[in-house]
Design an enzyme around this catalytic site. Sequence first.
Site, PDB file in Angstrom:
ATOM      1  CB  SER A   1     -20.649  53.188  14.359  1.00 49.24           C
ATOM      2  OG  SER A   1     -21.378  52.944  13.199  1.00 49.24           O
TER       3      SER A   1
ATOM      4  CE  LYS B   1     -16.563  46.931  14.271  1.00 49.07           C
ATOM      5  NZ  LYS B   1     -17.326  47.529  13.150  1.00 49.07           N
TER       6      LYS B   1
ATOM      7  CG  HIS C   1     -23.343  52.744   8.088  1.00 48.56           C
ATOM      8  ND1 HIS C   1     -23.406  53.011   9.434  1.00 48.56           N
ATOM      9  CD2 HIS C   1     -22.233  51.984   7.903  1.00 48.56           C
ATOM     10  CE1 HIS C   1     -22.380  52.438  10.051  1.00 48.56           C
ATOM     11  NE2 HIS C   1     -21.647  51.816   9.137  1.00 48.56           N
TER      12      HIS C   1
ATOM     13  NE  ARG D   1     -14.767  53.594   7.251  1.00 48.29           N
ATOM     14  CZ  ARG D   1     -14.906  53.209   8.500  1.00 48.29           C
ATOM     15  NH1 ARG D   1     -15.529  53.976   9.357  1.00 48.29           N
ATOM     16  NH2 ARG D   1     -14.398  52.077   8.916  1.00 48.29           N
TER      17      ARG D   1
END
Length: 165
Positions: A133, A46, A22, A95
């Site tokens: 994360s 989430k 990030h 990514r």
Amino acid sequence: MSSTSERLAVCPGSFDPVTLGHLDIMTRASELFDRVIVLVSANYDKKPSFSAEERMDLIREVTKNIPNIEVDTHDGLLADYVRDCGACAIVKGLRAMTDFEYEFQMALINKKLYPDAETVFLVTKSENMYLSSSVVKQIASFGGDISGFVPPEIADRITERLLRR
Ligand code: PNS
């Protein structure tokens, strides 16, 4: 668009917690735009481990030497926030192909909701391709060393918070 000629970008995410991947995207966005707001946003898919305040504090700590980055939070539609602050772009990191379908859908939805902003994708550095994360949280919760995955100055704070005792 902003009423001045300033180019403002919003860099949204869950950042639960912020990782080196990030930080790389935020830093590169700060070099492309006059001002960047890193926005801790709600992802309804989430359940975060850190509160929005904690996530903002961690981001402030690791971006404190980048003068054109600000940190904010918003519990609503990203497109509304982008419109209200006058940003011209939404910056997201990519990514791998696995990110692409979701990010592509989000970019199209945000364009439909607020056509004046562009979504700009920055491709991750290859060394951060595997980083997320959730991986960081899993390692930290078992007491593993996360100093290679998150900015070193916040590693202990994250581990302290997540360690299973
Ligand atoms: O880091 P993430 O979890 O990939 O970030 C996703 C995020 C928070 C940017 C996205 O879920 C979001 O924009 N949330 C705000 C609500 C919204 O505008 N959703 C898009 C329309 S369904």
